[in-house]
Motif scaffolding. Structure first.
Motif, short mmCIF file in Angstrom:
data_model
loop_
_atom_site.label_atom_id
_atom_site.label_comp_id
_atom_site.label_asym_id
_atom_site.label_seq_id
_atom_site.Cartn_x
_atom_site.Cartn_y
_atom_site.Cartn_z
N TRP A 1 0.75 -1.20 -0.08
CA TRP A 1 -0.14 -0.06 0.00
C TRP A 1 0.70 1.08 -0.03
CZ3 TRP A 1 -5.05 -1.05 -0.48
CH2 TRP A 1 -5.72 -2.48 -0.13
N GLN A 2 0.43 2.18 -0.66
CA GLN A 2 1.12 3.66 -0.32
C GLN A 2 0.45 4.30 0.28
OE1 GLN A 2 2.79 4.75 -3.64
NE2 GLN A 2 3.66 6.50 -2.54
N LEU B 1 -0.75 -0.22 -4.07
CA LEU B 1 0.60 0.40 -4.39
C LEU B 1 0.70 0.14 -5.84
CD1 LEU B 1 3.64 1.19 -3.36
CD2 LEU B 1 3.91 -1.23 -2.90
N VAL C 1 6.32 3.49 -6.72
CA VAL C 1 7.15 4.38 -5.56
C VAL C 1 8.21 5.45 -6.04
CG1 VAL C 1 8.21 3.77 -3.72
CG2 VAL C 1 6.81 2.19 -4.19
N ASP D 1 8.74 8.36 -0.70
CA ASP D 1 7.41 7.89 -0.79
C ASP D 1 7.61 6.64 0.33
OD1 ASP D 1 6.14 8.99 -2.72
OD2 ASP D 1 5.86 7.52 -3.84
N VAL E 1 5.66 3.42 1.92
CA VAL E 1 4.78 2.23 1.53
C VAL E 1 4.55 1.28 2.99
CG1 VAL E 1 5.55 2.05 -0.83
CG2 VAL E 1 6.85 0.73 0.86
N GLN F 1 10.33 3.30 3.71
CA GLN F 1 10.50 4.58 2.96
C GLN F 1 11.37 4.37 1.91
OE1 GLN F 1 11.00 7.99 5.21
NE2 GLN F 1 9.91 9.35 3.26
#
Length: 154
Positions: free
Chosen positions: A20-21, A40, A43, A47, A49, A151
């Motif tokens: 997932w973002q 997601l 990336v 970002d 996740v 990250q």
């Protein structure tokens, strides 16, 4: 691509991984803003996740001594430990730099001081390459989910 390992998985058990973002909502007045998770896709540097690993015991028997292991890809991702006192996610209990030797958190390594004394110093979490959760026994038909935030380097 992330791969998972589940130890003590009987026939009928499976592990599912979803990514997932983490998207921050803008702050509004006194409200500091919130976060939401979106599927997601891609990336970008900086970002965050969140990976969810779910152990599903579809077997007819209890799965004993279950452990879930998630790799932390070396291609720019670094694990973000949960904030102290956070109950939002179970923290991993072990970590590894090589996927072979797992130790309790935080990882410590010997360091020699200029005067020759040896001390233990924490290993930067950016160097952790595997995280492991010890789930214990998982009853037949039950599921357990663990989460790890990471990250992408800037």
């Amino acid at each position: 691509m992330l791969a998972l390992a589940a130890h003590a998985a009987p026939p009928g058990a499976e592990v599912r991984l979803t990514g997932w973002q983490v998207v921050a909502e803008p702050a509004r007045g006194a409200d500091p803003g919130a976060e939401r998770l979106e599927p997601l896709q891609r990336v970008q540097p900086g970002d965050r996740v969140e990976y969810h690993a779910t152990y599903v015991n579809g077997a007819a028997a209890v799965a004993r001594g279950v452990q879930l292991t998630i790799p932390v890809p070396a291609q720019g991702l670094a694990w973000l430990p949960p904030a102290p006192g956070s109950s939002a996610e179970p923290a991993p209990t072990l970590a590894s730099l090589d996927g072979e030797r797992f130790e309790p958190l935080p990882l410590l390594r010997p360091h020699t001081l200029p005067d020759g004394r040896r001390v233990l110093r924490p290993v930067p979490v950016a160097d952790y390459r595997y995280l492991r959760w010890q789930l214990g026994d998982v009853p037949a038909g039950a599921t357990r989910t663990v989460r790890a935030r990471m990250q992408m380097a800037r």
